[in-house]
Design a protein around this motif. Structure first.
Motif, PDB file in Angstrom:
ATOM      1  N   PRO A 316       0.128  11.858  49.764  1.00  0.00           N
ATOM      2  CA  PRO A 316       1.269  12.133  48.564  1.00  0.00           C
ATOM      3  C   PRO A 316       1.654  13.305  47.905  1.00  0.00           C
ATOM      4  N   LEU A 317       2.776  13.641  48.217  1.00  0.00           N
ATOM      5  CA  LEU A 317       3.329  15.198  48.016  1.00  0.00           C
ATOM      6  C   LEU A 317       3.321  15.175  46.472  1.00  0.00           C
ATOM      7  N   PRO A 318       2.996  16.131  45.990  1.00  0.00           N
ATOM      8  CA  PRO A 318       4.015  15.944  43.902  1.00  0.00           C
ATOM      9  C   PRO A 318       4.950  16.639  44.341  1.00  0.00           C
ATOM     10  N   ARG A 319       5.947  16.751  43.097  1.00  0.00           N
ATOM     11  CA  ARG A 319       7.324  16.919  43.690  1.00  0.00           C
ATOM     12  C   ARG A 319       7.447  18.488  43.138  1.00  0.00           C
ATOM     13  N   ILE A 320       8.321  19.559  44.049  1.00  0.00           N
ATOM     14  CA  ILE A 320       7.849  20.630  44.703  1.00  0.00           C
ATOM     15  C   ILE A 320       9.276  21.406  44.314  1.00  0.00           C
ATOM     16  N   PRO A 321       9.828  22.070  42.844  1.00  0.00           N
ATOM     17  CA  PRO A 321      10.667  22.837  42.301  1.00  0.00           C
ATOM     18  C   PRO A 321      11.731  23.623  43.214  1.00  0.00           C
TER      19      PRO A 321
END
Length: 420
Positions: A316-321
């Motif tokens: 799973p990928l973190p949310r990137i601004p």
């Protein structure tokens, strides 16, 4: 068994490369990855403080065609599993692509990496796809270069086909200057001559996620005046109108897809001309010159290498601004050449709270060389601020506050050398 990351090449014995590798290893460790680093015995020894944090190291010549892939295939057949294959270094990208293919790990197609690494082939592929490109020719010697100059309007750039750090790159404004430009090339291999593109320079920093380019920031560049092209500063994010930034992002995204890259980081150089965006060199790795530190400040919480590892491993990928929320800048010192007597004001720079990193590579008694390539630079300051404009101004002020005191030349009064 933990998942294993094969870190091809590790770090170069340069400060920014060592820092990048240390961060990559820390972010791999935070994800529970076992890291195996490969390079020649000489480079492994020169970067021991960093690679010593890996679980295992092996001596492999990553620059010899096919050697890394053959070594990894043999290890895999013996039972070792490589779940991801990665490299920071430009010259290791071909080995990474071939090795990932050999062991069945996610990676870029080797032919795509070969194309990007071969500067004239990359230009030809982009031009064939409709992207504006300067005319370029691979020349075996002076006669072919002179023919190119006769056939195409100048000015022209002479540069190596495969090199880094502005080594051997120079501007030719008239045919009579061609021999001197050829003499600056690092070796006798075939070289490139291309038309000079006039306009401010930028680079685009990003990462592939799920095979798609994700742009993190556009960086503005500053360089020494021609005939050389050594970078002396970067500002991130580049202060650009929204329409210009969108045009840059669209062109770079389309170009990366055209070239067939799909895994890892990218760093794409370009010019803004009156006719629009003209793409320069394309790199399938993150930018150097401390851009990684600038990105980490501008996008709080960003784990640049962790993003790549998570993507490769299907995690799973973190949310990137969607865009940077702060600004950062780096500026290099550009003192005139000569023998150094003293440096004044350095301690004050190191103590400044906005400094993310600063270093000097010269000391009293050293000879400062003319600024012809990146390796001639003598130090830098990286700063973070609330905005790119504030970071740019602060980096300039801090660099200007440091004084390089020269040794007096014979027959010249002390202090006058600095006024030349």
């Amino acid at each position: 068994m933990p998942e294993t990351l094969l870190f091809v090449g590790g770090a170069r014995p340069l400060s920014f490369s060592l820092d990048m590798a240390a961060e990559a290893l820390a972010q791999a460790a935070a994800r529970g990855l076992r890291v195996h680093v490969t390079n020649t015995a000489e480079v492994l020894a020169a970067t021991a403080d960093v690679v010593g944090k890996a679980a295992e190291t092996s001596t492999v010549d990553i620059l010899r065609p096919g050697e890394s892939a053959a070594w990894a295939r043999a290890r895999a057949e013996a039972g070792e599993r490589f779940d991801a294959v990665y490299a920071l270094q430009e010259l290791a990208q071909v080995a990474v692509a071939e090795t990932a293919e050999a062991v069945g790990a996610p990676g870029n197609p080797p032919e795509a990496v070969h194309r990007v690494r071969t500067k004239d082939a990359c230009r030809e592929a982009l031009a064939a796809a409709g992207f504006p490109q300067p005319v370029v020719r691979l020349c075996a010697g002076r006669a072919e270069a002179e023919a190119f100059l006769r056939e195409h309007a100048g000015p022209w750039i002479v540069k190596p086909r495969d090199a880094m750090g502005s080594t051997g790159v120079s501007l030719v404004t008239e045919p009579a200057r061609l021999p001197a430009a050829i003499a600056l090339l690092p070796d006798a291999k075939p070289f490139l001559v291309e038309q000079f593109v006039e306009g401010p320079e930028f680079s685009v920093e990003g990462v592939f996620l799920g095979g798609e380019p994700k742009i993190l920031a556009v960086t503005a560049k500053e360089k020494v005046p021609p005939p050389f092209f050594v970078e002396t500063g970067h500002v991130l994010p580049a202060p650009l109108p929204d329409a210009r930034r969108r045009d840059i992002e669209e062109q770079v995204t389309a170009a990366l897809k055209t070239l067939g890259l799909r895994v890892g980081g990218f760093h794409v150089e370009l010019w803004l001309t009156p006719a629009g965006v003209v793409l320069g060199e394309v790199h399938g790795r993150f930018g150097g010159d401390w851009i990684h530190r600038m990105l980490a400040h501008a996008i709080p919480g960003l784990e640049l290498y962790g993003l790549v590892f998570d993507d490769m491993l299907g995690r799973p990928l973190p949310r990137i601004p969607p865009e940077p929320s702060r600004g950062a800048a780096v500026r290099y010192f550009t003192p005139p050449p000569g023998r150094l007597a003293a440096v004044e004001g350095w301690d004050e720079v190191l103590a400044h709270p906005a400094v993310l990193h600063a270093e000097l590579s010269v000391r009293p008694g050293d000879e400062i060389k003319p600024l012809h390539r990146s390796g001639d630079r003598v130090g830098l300051v990286v700063v973070g601020a609330d905005t790119a404009e504030a970071a740019h101004a602060l980096a300039a002020d801090l660099v200007d506050s440091v004084k390089f005191v020269p040794e007096p030349e014979p027959g010249r009064l002390p202090g006058l050398w600095a006024l030349r």
